[in-house]
Each structure stands twice: as C-alpha cells, then as structure tokens.
Design a protein around this motif. Structure first.
Motif, mmCIF file in Angstrom:
data_model
loop_
_atom_site.group_PDB
_atom_site.id
_atom_site.type_symbol
_atom_site.label_atom_id
_atom_site.label_comp_id
_atom_site.label_asym_id
_atom_site.label_seq_id
_atom_site.Cartn_x
_atom_site.Cartn_y
_atom_site.Cartn_z
ATOM 1 N N SER A 1 -22.416 68.980 12.757
ATOM 2 C CA SER A 1 -21.447 69.193 11.670
ATOM 3 C C SER A 1 -22.126 69.313 10.319
ATOM 4 O O SER A 1 -21.595 69.938 9.414
ATOM 5 C CB SER A 1 -20.483 68.017 11.574
ATOM 6 N N ASN A 2 -23.246 68.670 10.171
ATOM 7 C CA ASN A 2 -23.918 68.685 8.875
ATOM 8 C C ASN A 2 -24.964 69.794 8.793
ATOM 9 O O ASN A 2 -25.825 69.780 7.922
ATOM 10 C CB ASN A 2 -24.532 67.323 8.584
ATOM 11 N N THR A 3 -24.871 70.713 9.737
ATOM 12 C CA THR A 3 -25.805 71.822 9.801
ATOM 13 C C THR A 3 -24.999 73.116 9.827
ATOM 14 O O THR A 3 -23.920 73.156 10.402
ATOM 15 C CB THR A 3 -26.629 71.733 11.101
ATOM 16 N N LEU A 4 -25.508 74.146 9.183
ATOM 17 C CA LEU A 4 -24.872 75.462 9.296
ATOM 18 C C LEU A 4 -25.820 76.369 10.054
ATOM 19 O O LEU A 4 -27.041 76.228 9.950
ATOM 20 C CB LEU A 4 -24.589 76.032 7.916
ATOM 21 N N PHE A 5 -25.236 77.280 10.805
ATOM 22 C CA PHE A 5 -26.058 78.171 11.606
ATOM 23 C C PHE A 5 -25.840 79.614 11.189
ATOM 24 O O PHE A 5 -24.713 80.027 10.927
ATOM 25 C CB PHE A 5 -25.734 77.982 13.086
ATOM 26 N N THR B 1 -20.908 73.522 -3.931
ATOM 27 C CA THR B 1 -22.072 74.249 -3.432
ATOM 28 C C THR B 1 -21.675 75.695 -3.184
ATOM 29 O O THR B 1 -20.501 76.013 -3.066
ATOM 30 C CB THR B 1 -22.612 73.652 -2.112
ATOM 31 N N GLN B 2 -22.679 76.539 -3.134
ATOM 32 C CA GLN B 2 -22.461 77.943 -2.834
ATOM 33 C C GLN B 2 -22.170 78.060 -1.343
ATOM 34 O O GLN B 2 -22.902 77.497 -0.546
ATOM 35 C CB GLN B 2 -23.770 78.675 -3.179
ATOM 36 N N HIS B 3 -21.103 78.768 -0.978
ATOM 37 C CA HIS B 3 -20.862 78.962 0.452
ATOM 38 C C HIS B 3 -22.009 79.768 1.037
ATOM 39 O O HIS B 3 -22.402 80.801 0.482
ATOM 40 C CB HIS B 3 -19.535 79.688 0.684
ATOM 41 N N LEU C 1 -29.357 72.838 6.262
ATOM 42 C CA LEU C 1 -28.725 71.555 5.975
ATOM 43 C C LEU C 1 -27.538 71.767 5.037
ATOM 44 O O LEU C 1 -27.653 72.482 4.043
ATOM 45 C CB LEU C 1 -29.744 70.626 5.316
ATOM 46 N N VAL C 2 -26.395 71.152 5.370
ATOM 47 C CA VAL C 2 -25.253 71.287 4.471
ATOM 48 C C VAL C 2 -24.857 69.960 3.821
ATOM 49 O O VAL C 2 -24.344 69.940 2.726
ATOM 50 C CB VAL C 2 -24.049 71.955 5.172
ATOM 51 N N ASP C 3 -25.149 68.842 4.449
ATOM 52 C CA ASP C 3 -24.658 67.562 3.940
ATOM 53 C C ASP C 3 -25.841 66.615 3.699
ATOM 54 O O ASP C 3 -26.431 66.098 4.644
ATOM 55 C CB ASP C 3 -23.687 66.964 4.976
ATOM 56 N N ALA C 4 -26.166 66.398 2.422
ATOM 57 C CA ALA C 4 -27.337 65.573 2.098
ATOM 58 C C ALA C 4 -26.931 64.178 1.644
ATOM 59 O O ALA C 4 -27.753 63.412 1.143
ATOM 60 C CB ALA C 4 -28.164 66.254 0.999
ATOM 61 N N GLU C 5 -25.656 63.834 1.819
ATOM 62 C CA GLU C 5 -25.107 62.598 1.258
ATOM 63 C C GLU C 5 -25.936 61.356 1.587
ATOM 64 O O GLU C 5 -26.148 60.499 0.748
ATOM 65 C CB GLU C 5 -23.683 62.414 1.775
ATOM 66 N N THR C 6 -26.389 61.260 2.832
ATOM 67 C CA THR C 6 -27.078 60.046 3.267
ATOM 68 C C THR C 6 -28.592 60.163 3.159
ATOM 69 O O THR C 6 -29.310 59.270 3.595
ATOM 70 C CB THR C 6 -26.725 59.748 4.740
HETATM 71 N N1 ADP Z 1 -21.940 75.406 1.033
HETATM 72 C C1 ADP Z 1 -21.298 75.456 2.212
HETATM 73 N N2 ADP Z 1 -21.325 76.612 2.950
HETATM 74 C C2 ADP Z 1 -20.684 76.666 4.141
HETATM 75 N N3 ADP Z 1 -20.002 75.641 4.682
HETATM 76 C C3 ADP Z 1 -19.932 74.482 3.990
HETATM 77 C C4 ADP Z 1 -20.573 74.331 2.722
HETATM 78 N N4 ADP Z 1 -20.329 73.067 2.283
HETATM 79 C C5 ADP Z 1 -19.572 72.459 3.230
HETATM 80 N N5 ADP Z 1 -19.323 73.310 4.253
HETATM 81 C C6 ADP Z 1 -18.535 73.020 5.460
HETATM 82 O O1 ADP Z 1 -17.752 71.869 5.242
HETATM 83 C C7 ADP Z 1 -18.052 70.857 6.202
HETATM 84 C C8 ADP Z 1 -18.025 69.493 5.574
HETATM 85 O O2 ADP Z 1 -18.975 69.363 4.531
HETATM 86 P P1 ADP Z 1 -19.885 68.067 4.412
HETATM 87 O O3 ADP Z 1 -20.726 68.224 3.199
HETATM 88 O O4 ADP Z 1 -20.575 67.797 5.701
HETATM 89 O O5 ADP Z 1 -18.770 66.950 4.152
HETATM 90 P P2 ADP Z 1 -18.816 65.381 4.515
HETATM 91 O O6 ADP Z 1 -19.767 64.734 3.543
HETATM 92 O O7 ADP Z 1 -17.434 64.954 4.290
HETATM 93 O O8 ADP Z 1 -19.268 65.231 5.924
HETATM 94 C C9 ADP Z 1 -19.412 71.221 6.759
HETATM 95 O O9 ADP Z 1 -19.522 70.820 8.097
HETATM 96 C C10 ADP Z 1 -19.432 72.730 6.645
HETATM 97 O O10 ADP Z 1 -18.841 73.318 7.800
#
Ligand code: ADP
Ligand code: ADP
Ligand code: MG
Ligand code: MG
Lengths: 375, 412
Positions: free
Chosen positions: B156-160, B107-109, B171-176
């Motif tokens: 943890s699954n959210t970025l601010f 993903t794009q940071h 939203l950063v983690d859409a796995e579930t």
């Molecule tokens: N595109 C992104 N931009 C900024 N931070 C990211 C990005 N992708 C992941 N991260 C960081 O990495 C951490 C773990 O990613 P995540 O997708 O939640 O992994 P997992 O599925 O193992 O929980 C996130 O909490 C976030 O801080």
C-alpha cells in the motif's frame, strides 16, 4: 512476561564522539510500565531502539528476562512496537485483522481464535469480531491495531511517543486508555515521551535522561518529592520548581537582606567546589503568601495570574532590591517566580505580594555538582 | 464566514492551491475538484485533486507529522530515491464555524502509477505478485543503501509503474521513516520483517475480497521478498576476495552489477601485505545503469527496464545497419529519429495517454516479435505499429478510467 535490563548499554553513532546513550544502567521489572522521559535529543528514542534491536549497542548489554539479546535480530526478540502501523484490511473481518500475524506464524486455528477472543474482550471489541473494519469508529480501529500487538503475546511492548500525533483532548483520553490497558494485561512496557506530565500520569516508574545520561529512576512520587539533582528538579513538575543559587553565610542563604535558613547538616555537606554557595529549590505550592514586612519574606511583582478552578498560579518576578539580578529562575524564565495562591484570594496583575518558603519544603542541591543534599 | 489563516509551506507554491476548498474536511470535497484515480489502503483521508492541469494527492495528517514527512520526501528526492514528489504542507485550516481542521500534506500524483490493488482487480498475467515483489525488493535495497529506514514497508505504501515486462516501485508513504548515515543490520532486518508481514496481510486481504485466488501461497510470496532482497543486497555489498592473478574478477564484478542495473561509484580494493590476495567491496552503487546510459545517448528519460529494452533495440539497429564500429552517440541519434520517434508518433494522439511512450515502444517490440512469429516473416516496425494500434492498444481498457470506477479505493 519478562524483565528488561540495560547493562551499561552505550550507543555511539558513527561519525560522532559523544555517546547518544552513555552506559545506561536500568532494570525494568516484570509487568512494569516504565517511562523514559527527557528533553528532545536526550537519547530516549535511541535507548528504545537499542532495546528493539534497531540500533547497535557499542558497549554493554541488553537483556530481556535472563536472555542476552544484544546481538539478537529485532524479530527474534519477542517484543512488539505498538502504534507503528494500523492500516486495517477492508475485506478481512476484525478477527482476521487482529489474528493474521499468528496465521502467518503458522499457529493452529483454534489457538488463534481463542487469543483473538481474549484480546477482543479486553479491548471491548467482542461484538465486532465478525464484522468488517468499515463498521468501526476511529477509536475502535485504533484498538484493533492494539489487538494485533496483544494477540502476539510479546514479552515487552515498546511505544515511542504514540500520542504525539493526537490533539490535546484525545491525547489525555488515549493516555488513560493505554495506561489502564497495560495494567490489565500486565505486559512489561517501555514508553518514550518528552512530556513530563504524560510520564507522571502513566508510569509506574520514570527514568529521566539528559545528554544521554540517566539522571534518576523512580516512582512519580520519588521524582517529585526527592529529585536527585537540579536538572530533575526543574524538569519534573508543572508548573516547574523555582530554583536559585545563593551565597551562604552563618547558616543562611543570602537573598539580598532576605535570609533563608539552611540546616546545619546541609552546610557541612558542602565541599570546595560549591564555593560557599548552595542551590535551593521550592515548588510553587511550597510558598505562603504573607503580609508585607514579614521577616525574610520575598517580594514578588505579579505579571500573570493563571486560574485553573481549584488552583491558581501567580507568574511574577522578584522586585525591589532583589529585582533583575538573575537570582532565581523557574520554568517561566530568568528572575521569574511561580507561586500557588488561594484561588479565592487571587492578587491583581501589577500588585506586589510577599511570600515565604514553607519550612522543610525546600530542596537543597550542591551549587557545584547540582546533586541533591539530603538534609 | 470566519477567516482562515492558511499557512502554505512549499518550494514553488502554485497560486491555484488557494482556490481549493480548504475550509471543508477532505472527505466532503465536491466531486468536481477530485480526480477519480485508484488509491491504496490508508489510515488517513487521501484524495486526488485536479490542479492547473495536473493531479495532486492531498493527505490529511497531524501538523508535525505533515512537516516531518514533507522534509523526508524532499531529502529522498535529493538522494535520488524513487519516491513521490512533495509539493507542500498547508496548516491553519478552519471550517466556516471556526472548527480547526487537520493539516494536509500535498504530493504530486505519480503519473502512470498504479496501486497494487488496482493491478489485482484486473485480469493480469499470473505472475503479477512475483513481479511486484521483485520491484519492491529493488526499491527497498535502494532505500536502504541511501540510509532510509522505512518503518512501514508495504504494498500500500508503494506505487508501481509499468517498466517493460516488469514493474518499477516508488515509495509513497514516508510517515514512519528515518534517514540515517548508514543503517544497522537490525534496522534492515526489521524493515524486511515488517515488509514480509504487511505483504502477506495485504495479499490475504485480496484473497478475502476474491481478487486473488485462494490457492495462492501468500506466505511464500511474502517470504520471496526477503529472499530477493537478500540476494540483491549481497550482490551489491558483499566483499569478495581472490588471488592476485585473478584480477579479471574486478571487471567481472562491475559487469555483474551493471547487469543488475547498478553502476559502481566507488569500489574498495585492498591487497594484503604480501600481495597474494585481493579483496574488493563496492562502496557506492547507484541504481539506473541502463537508464543513465540511454539518457546520455538519446536524452530519453525512462525507467531501468524500459531503458534496457530500448538499448537492446538500439544495439540491434546498429548491427542491422552494420554500424557497430561507428561512434555510439551518432548511431543512437539516428535510431532515435528514424526508429523510436516515428514509431511512437504513429500512435494516434488520443491513444497516447494510455501508456508512457517508452512503454508503448516496449510493447510494440513485443508485438512485432509475436506477429513475426505468427506470420512466419520479419515484420517491419511500421507495419507492426498499425497492427499494434488496431489489435492491441485500441482494445485495451482505458486503464485509469476503469480502475477509478472499480470502487476499490474507498472501502478501506
Ligand atoms: N503522490 C501520490 N501519487 C499517487 N498515489 C498516491 C500519492 N499519494 C498517495 N497516494 C495513494 O494514496 C494512498 C494512501 O497514501 P499514504 O500516504 O500511504 O497514506 P497513509 O499515511 O494514510 O497510509 C497510497 O496507497 C496511494 O495509493
Ligand atoms: N541516526 C543518527 N545518527 C547520528 N546521530 C543521531 C542519530 N539519531 C539520533 N542521533 C543523535 O543522538 C542524540 C539522541 O537522539 P534521540 O535518541 O533521538 O533523542 P530523543 O529521542 O530523546 O529526542 C541526539 O543528539 C541526536 O541528534
Ligand atoms: Mg525521539
Ligand atoms: Mg500508507
């Protein structure tokens, strides 16, 4: 501890006409490990989500124990979805990682500690309780996550394809671990998988679904020995059962000049919509390899031999006058036959072998409805 | 070396992707390709990687889940939901001795984004937790309105991102997650319960690590999310009814939603047979009322609260120059070229990367208010810029560098 009852439970998704789950009647016993299995899209996840309270129930009811939970919020159902989430907290001890949900629920410290210790004992984590998750291996971390669910002492565990993300080796290992853990805990568990091998090895009982309809519920043995219909017969078992639909004349199913004798009771059970036809199934291990020229033997051209050490399977096709007529099919495809052979006497690829169906080991089904004929 | 048979699935693959050491497990990647930015807790290995002048996030994850998450993130972008932007999936990785390696999701940071733990590792305003919760509540409502069930809502699954005096959540983690046409109440309430428990757990972890005061009531903060969410959900979706002569209430409802930052795309209005009562219910609401309005007027693409702040300044400018009755877009254009741009440009180039321009402007306005009060007179913006740069921005710890070195990210 509790039973789970689906009472004619139906889910119709908005904007669709056909129910995703159609009047499901299913009673899960207290402490039982029940596996919902079926091909993709058959309604397994929907059924599980209905039980979890994530999907509305459009008709019928769902009970946990004697309690009708159809309209109860998920968090008030006393269920735990396992493997949903296992990110561990790095600064908290393993014990706190397992017990924090109880702390949130306001349980007294002493009770939390004793529940955590009990779970740790079952999970083999006792010596790690006061360490940080960093010190744990991958498998141990996963067990801590399991521990989170266990300490809550829910009435029911729900698992939706928890192993799908693992590689083949770890999947087999974890499968055994989950099954034995569930047996030790004795918590009623509903487990979803599309993999019939997983279902057969893990479940106390299995429920097979297709197109939102329950096909059969029973022990792995029931499903294997007495499949209730053609679908279950073809779905359960690996390699799959061979199946064919044949015309019936004078008490024999006609396979070209080959005749398979059909019991009288089965013949009389046929109805008008069967059109004087019968579907016969026979598993790869119900075939005997016989010398050429044996009466009523079926010639099979060997395409592939799969040697598994203690077992060997021939994947072949009907040949001679029977070839390419779509008479038979198996898990391997149209016109394909799977035969278990003696691993010390495997035929060569390209060879033709002759097989007969062992008496009494065939499965008979109505050609019309596909339902089993008990003969 | 055994050849890898890499498969790259991406909408617009960057050839530079091929130069990364895919034959090495992510955990062992050399420091020179990595970007040391802070990360949240995760169960997969995640690393930030420098690529063609930008930064990507690489996560090692099972193949089928990788594709699934990639697709979901793409759908979320199409729905305009605040989420990280998917770049692609790479499969078929092998180590030099032929061992298969895990697939990765790229993903794009998200620029200028901060994981919550980084926000607590610095001394910040005392109500940081509250503001994070507010942002997460807005995000969750927006996702739920779009039919997205998250399944693992957590800090943890959210970025601010800083958004004026508050935060905007992504939203950063859409796995579930799962997309539905419309969520059931059960799905929404279960997501909320997961969020509550996860947030409290994450805050308890901060307490255990002494990043958060032991006195903080973590359980109450978790409960606050539920409260904020319910309030916002009700305001956005509730049906209200009134007598036919109180029609002004239709306009009032729309205004109230605008204040909350939402536009009404579709409103159901139903009257009963004798026409004495009217019932209204918003059917389609779109977030970003203020940011859309600012975009239309000035072309500036900023977050909701920043836009609110900038629009306020624009209105103040119109009043001060006595142009309230002029065509709004003309005034906006002049404000942009005469006020906003000169102020942002007055910040020395080397300091500009610390904050987004809109955030700089917001802080500048705050600073001007502060020194005006201190000096007992209205300080002009140009003067305020100098003071802000020398007294505030220059002394601000370089947020990214400091957080990257905090070591917080890797102890999960
Ligand atoms: N595109 C992104 N931009 C900024 N931070 C990211 C990005 N992708 C992941 N991260 C960081 O990495 C951490 C773990 O990613 P995540 O997708 O939640 O992994 P997992 O599925 O193992 O929980 C996130 O909490 C976030 O801080
Ligand atoms: N949210 C939804 N909206 C509409 N249709 C759905 C939804 N979820 C599943 N379905 C449909 O319902 C049927 C059963 O799906 P599902 O329960 O996910 O099956 P399984 O878990 O057995 O793969 C499928 O036809 C699927 O396309
Ligand atoms: Mg499924
Ligand atoms: Mg995560």
């Amino acid at each position: 501890m509790a039973t789970v009852t689906f009472d004619k439970a139906t889910r119709i998704y908005p904007g669709t006409e056909r129910p995703a789950v159609d009047a499901l009647d299913l009673a899960v016993e207290d402490g039982e490990f029940l596996v919902l299995v079926g091909p993709s899209g058959c309604g397994k996840s929907t059924s599980l989500r209905m039980l979890a309270g994530l999907e509305d129930v459009n008709a019928g009811r769902i009970l946990i124990g004697d309690r009708d939970v159809t309209d109860v919020q998920p968090k008030d159902r006393d269920i735990a979805m396992v493997f949903q989430n296992y990110a561990l907290y790095p600064h908290m001890t393993v014990a706190d990682n397992m017990g924090f949900a109880l702390k949130i629920a306001g349980k007294p410290k002493a009770e939390i500690r004793s529940r955590v210790e009990e779970a740790a004992k079952i999970l083999d984590l006792t010596e790690y309780l006061d360490r940080k998750p960093k010190a744990l291996s991958g498998g141990q971390r996963q067990r801590v996550a399991m521990g989170r669910a266990i300490v809550r002492q829910p009435q029911v565990f729900l698992m939706d394809e928890p192993l799908s993300n693992l590689d083949a080796k770890l999947r087999v290992q974890t499968r055994t671990q989950i099954a034995s853990l569930q047996r030790r805990l004795g918590v009623t568990t509903v487990y979803v998988t599309h993999d019939q091998t997983e279902a057969l090895t893990m479940g106390d009982r299995i429920a097979v679904l297709k197109d939102g309809l329950l096909q059969q519920v029973g022990t792995p043995r029931d499903m294997y020995d007495t499949p209730a219909n053609v679908f279950v017969a073809g779905f359960i078992g690996s390699p799959a059962m061979n199946l064919g639909t044949f015309s019936l004349a004078e008490g024999y199913a006609q396979l070209g000049s080959t005749k398979i004798s059909v019991p009288r009771t089965a013949v009389t059970a046929l109805g008008a919509d069967d059109n004087a036809k019968i579907t016969i199934g026979f598993r790869p291990e119900s075939l005997d390899v016989v010398p050429a020229g044996t009466p009523d033997s079926i010639p099979v051209l060997v395409n592939i031999v799969e040697e598994l050490g203690s077992d060997a399977f021939v994947y072949g096709e009907l040949t001679g006058e029977l070839g390419s007529k779509g008479l038979l099919h198996s898990g391997a495809g149209e016109d394909q036959v799977i035969v278990r052979v003696d691993p010390r006497k495997v035929p060569a690829k390209g060879e033709t072998i002759h097989v007969t169906i062992r008496t009494g080991e065939q499965h008979l089904f109505h050609a019309g409805s596909g339902l089993r004929i008990d003969a | 070396m055994m050849a890898q048979n890499l498969q790259i699935t991406a909408a617009a693959p960057d050839p530079a992707l091929l130069d990364l050491p895919w034959d090495v497990p992510l955990e062992e990647w050399p420091a020179d390709v990595l970007a040391a930015l802070p990360r949240g807790i995760s169960r997969h290995v995640v690393r930030f990687v420098k690529l063609s002048g930008r930064v990507i996030a690489v996560k090692e994850i099972g193949e089928s889940v990788a594709y699934r998450e990639y697709e979901l993130l793409r759908q979320l972008r199409r729905l305009d939901a605040p989420s990280v932007e998917p770049v692609g999936v790479i499969t078929g990785r092998r180590s030099p001795d032929g061992e298969p390696l895990e697939a990765v999701l790229i993903t794009q940071h998200l620029q200028f984004s901060l994981p919550y733990r980084a926000l607590f590792s610095n001394t910040l305003q005392p109500d940081t937790a509250t503001r994070l919760i507010d942002a997460l509540a807005v995000l969750l409502v927006r996702l739920h309105l779009s039919g997205f069930y998250w399944g693992d809502v957590s800090l943890s699954n959210t970025l601010f991102r800083r958004d004026a005096e508050s935060f905007a959540a992504y939203l950063v983690d859409a796995e579930t997650g799962d997309l539905h046409n419309k969520l059931t109440d059960g799905q929404r309430s279960y997501d909320l319960e997961i969020a509550r428990v996860n947030i409290i757990g994450e805050l308890m972890d901060l307490v255990a690590g002494e990043f958060l005061d032991e006195e903080e009531d973590t359980v109450a903060i978790g409960a606050m999310l539920v409260e904020r969410y319910e309030e916002l959900w009700t305001a956005l979706t509730d049906e209200e009814s009134f007598t036919a002569d109180a029609r002004w209430r239709v306009a009032a409802r729309i205004e109230r939603l605008n204040d909350l930052g939402f536009d009404v795309g579709e409103l159901d209005i139903m009257t009963d047979i004798d026409g004495t009562t009217v019932r209204i219910q918003p059917k389609v609401v779109d977030a970003g009322h203020h940011s859309r309005r600012l975009m239309r007027l000035t072309g500036l693409d900023v977050q909701e609260n920043q836009a609110r702040r900038l629009l306020n300044d624009l209105d103040a400018h119109a009043a001060a120059t006595d142009r309230q009755n002029d065509e709004e877009s003309f005034v906006a254009h002049d404000w942009l070229t005469q006020v906003f741009e000169p102020a942002v440009r007055a910040v020395p180039r080397e300091l500009r990367r610390k904050l987004e321009p809109a955030q700089v402007f917001h802080e500048l306005l705050d600073h001007r208010w502060f020194i005006s009060k201190e000096r007992g007179r209205d300080v002009p913006l140009a003067e305020a810029v100098d003071s802000y740069v020398t007294d505030v921005l220059r002394h601000r710890p370089d947020e990214l560098a400091v957080l990257g070195a905090s070591g917080l990210a890797d102890d999960a």
